[in-house]
Structures are given as C-alpha cells and as structure tokens.
Design an enzyme around this catalytic site. Structure first.
Site, mmCIF file in Angstrom:
data_model
loop_
_atom_site.group_PDB
_atom_site.id
_atom_site.type_symbol
_atom_site.label_atom_id
_atom_site.label_comp_id
_atom_site.label_asym_id
_atom_site.label_seq_id
_atom_site.Cartn_x
_atom_site.Cartn_y
_atom_site.Cartn_z
ATOM 1 N N ARG A 1 0.882 -1.066 -0.050
ATOM 2 C CA ARG A 1 0.123 0.319 0.011
ATOM 3 C C ARG A 1 0.859 1.319 -0.150
ATOM 4 O O ARG A 1 0.474 2.407 -0.758
ATOM 5 C CB ARG A 1 -0.818 0.067 1.265
ATOM 6 C CG ARG A 1 -2.073 1.155 1.224
ATOM 7 C CD ARG A 1 -2.947 1.076 2.156
ATOM 8 N NE ARG A 1 -3.577 -0.286 2.249
ATOM 9 C CZ ARG A 1 -4.202 -0.981 3.145
ATOM 10 N NH1 ARG A 1 -3.885 -0.577 4.493
ATOM 11 N NH2 ARG A 1 -4.663 -2.098 3.304
ATOM 12 N N ARG B 1 -2.596 8.063 9.645
ATOM 13 C CA ARG B 1 -2.606 6.485 9.471
ATOM 14 C C ARG B 1 -3.811 6.170 8.524
ATOM 15 O O ARG B 1 -4.918 6.861 8.559
ATOM 16 C CB ARG B 1 -2.851 5.828 10.689
ATOM 17 C CG ARG B 1 -3.122 4.424 10.068
ATOM 18 C CD ARG B 1 -3.186 3.325 11.303
ATOM 19 N NE ARG B 1 -4.122 2.345 11.436
ATOM 20 C CZ ARG B 1 -4.038 1.290 10.445
ATOM 21 N NH1 ARG B 1 -3.233 1.468 9.706
ATOM 22 N NH2 ARG B 1 -5.026 0.372 10.810
#
Length: 246
Positions: free
Chosen positions: A30, A91
């Site tokens: 990712r 995050r």
C-alpha cells in the site's frame, strides 16, 4: 571519503530524507501504491516491514511509510519517523465496522481511539486520552465532505490481538458505547504523537462488518468494494495531509 548520513535504528531512514508531512500504512504494498500517486516519489529506506518513500503531492513534499500489523512494531515506526523530522502523521488503514451504517468500502475519519492496544499502557497512565489533532480531523473532514461518498466520523478502538483467545472480545460493549470501528494501530499513533508534540490522525476503510463476520465465522477482506475503498482512501489521505498547517 563519503559523508556519513545518520539513519534511524530500525527503519534505516536517513535523517533529512523525509517530509514533515507523513502518511503511514500497514502494508508495504500500500505504501508503494500511495507513492505511485505522488510525483517523483523515490524509495528512501527499506528494512523489515518498513518501506519509506518521499515525493510530492500538489506541490508539497510528502512521505509515505509502512508500519506493519500491530501496535508494537508500529510504535517503532512512529517514533523513528518523528526522530527523522515528521510533524504530521496520518494513518490510512483498514478496519472492521462496529456500526451497521458503515459497510465494506465506506471510509471513516477517526476523532479518537479507545486504548486497548497493549502498548500505550506502558507509555502513559491509562487515564491519558488518545485523541486526534483537530487540524488533522478538520483537513480529513474537508476532503471527505467534497468526495460525494458515504463516510463516517467517530471513535475507533485499537485492539492488540486479531485472533481471539479464551477471553473472547468486547465488540458488543464497544458498539453499545458508540465506537464505530475496530483496528490495531491508531491509539498507539495518537499517544506517541501527543507525548512527542506532533499532529496525528487517521482515516480507515471498512473491510468487514464485525457482527456479520462473527455470524459467518470467516474474514473476507479482499472484496472488490474494499479494494476500491482503499484506492479512494489513499488519494484522499494525500489531499488531506498537504492541507494540514504545520
């Protein structure tokens, strides 16, 4: 003789190689995807599960780094990014939904986290709150409000284990308490950010509805709608991180 460049101990991030604005994700793949969305991104460090890229987005320097799964290893990532110069950390990860309103592929902006992580109770008293920086929340909300998507805003719970043992889980308790998502790293980020004096927040992509999963007895996080949600989340978090004032 080449000049020695100081690096962080675990991630091996060279000091001076990252931006003050950082996106963190669990999966190294990712991190690569987020880097592909930036301009001129280059890999500045790689060790163990920690992969770090720096590039630009909308003319602003941005770094993305992977932190792996779970609070212990992630805590080292957050600490070393701050050591290397991070001032804002967001995050972008996956979560289970505790609310029937949010299903696979829906995004959730966190306002804070329940500290059930198994890490931060060794850093600060249990009474210490894990809250997102308001400027980070505001930037994420601004981006999501313009997205046209269904999304949520609220508190998540950060849990230490993924698989249950004899003690079971407290999912029903969290849901009754108004917690809307469960994941494994946010509260660790928020506490470390608070004690180190940096800004932090989180945006999460729902990959399962917990109470359906409990009935079905199987975790299926790779549905097409989840993958699509992750791609949207990665684009949104870049827009949000450059919108936070340092």
């Amino acid at each position: 003789m080449a000049e020695h460049v100081k690096t962080t101990a675990i991630m091996k991030v060279p000091h001076g190689s990252i931006s003050e604005r950082v996106v963190v994700v669990g999966d190294p793949k990712r991190a690569e995807y987020v880097a592909s969305l930036m301009e001129g991104a280059v890999k500045v460090a790689e060790n163990r599960e920690y992969v770090t890229f720096t590039g630009t987005h909308n003319g602003q320097k941005v770094t993305v780094a992977s932190h792996g799964v779970g609070g212990g290893g992630a805590s080292m990532c957050f600490e070393e990014l701050i050591q290397a110069g991070a001032k804002v950390i967001i995050r972008a990860g996956t979560c289970g939904s505790l609310s029937p309103e949010y299903r696979e592929g829906n995004l959730i902006v966190c306002t804070g986290a329940v500290r059930n992580d198994g890490v931060t109770d060794r850093l600060v008293p249990i009474e210490f709150p894990a809250v997102c920086s308001h400027t980070v929340v505001n930037s994420l909300v601004d981006v999501m409000s313009k997205s046209g998507e269904k999304w949520g805003l609220g508190v998540c719970v950060t849990d230490g284990p993924f698989y249950e043992g004899p003690l079971g889980n407290r999912n029903e308790l969290w849901a009754k308490s108004g917690v809307i998502a469960i994941e494994m790293e946010v509260s660790v980020l928020l506490v470390i950010a608070a004690i180190r004096g940096v800004k932090a927040g989180a945006i999460l992509n729902v990959d399962n509805y917990i109470f359906d999963r409990m009935v079905e007895g199987e975790y299926k996080p790779h549905k097409p709608e989840v993958a699509a949600g992750t791609q949207r989340m990665c684009k949104h978090v870049l827009d949000a991180v450059v919108g936070v004032q340092l």
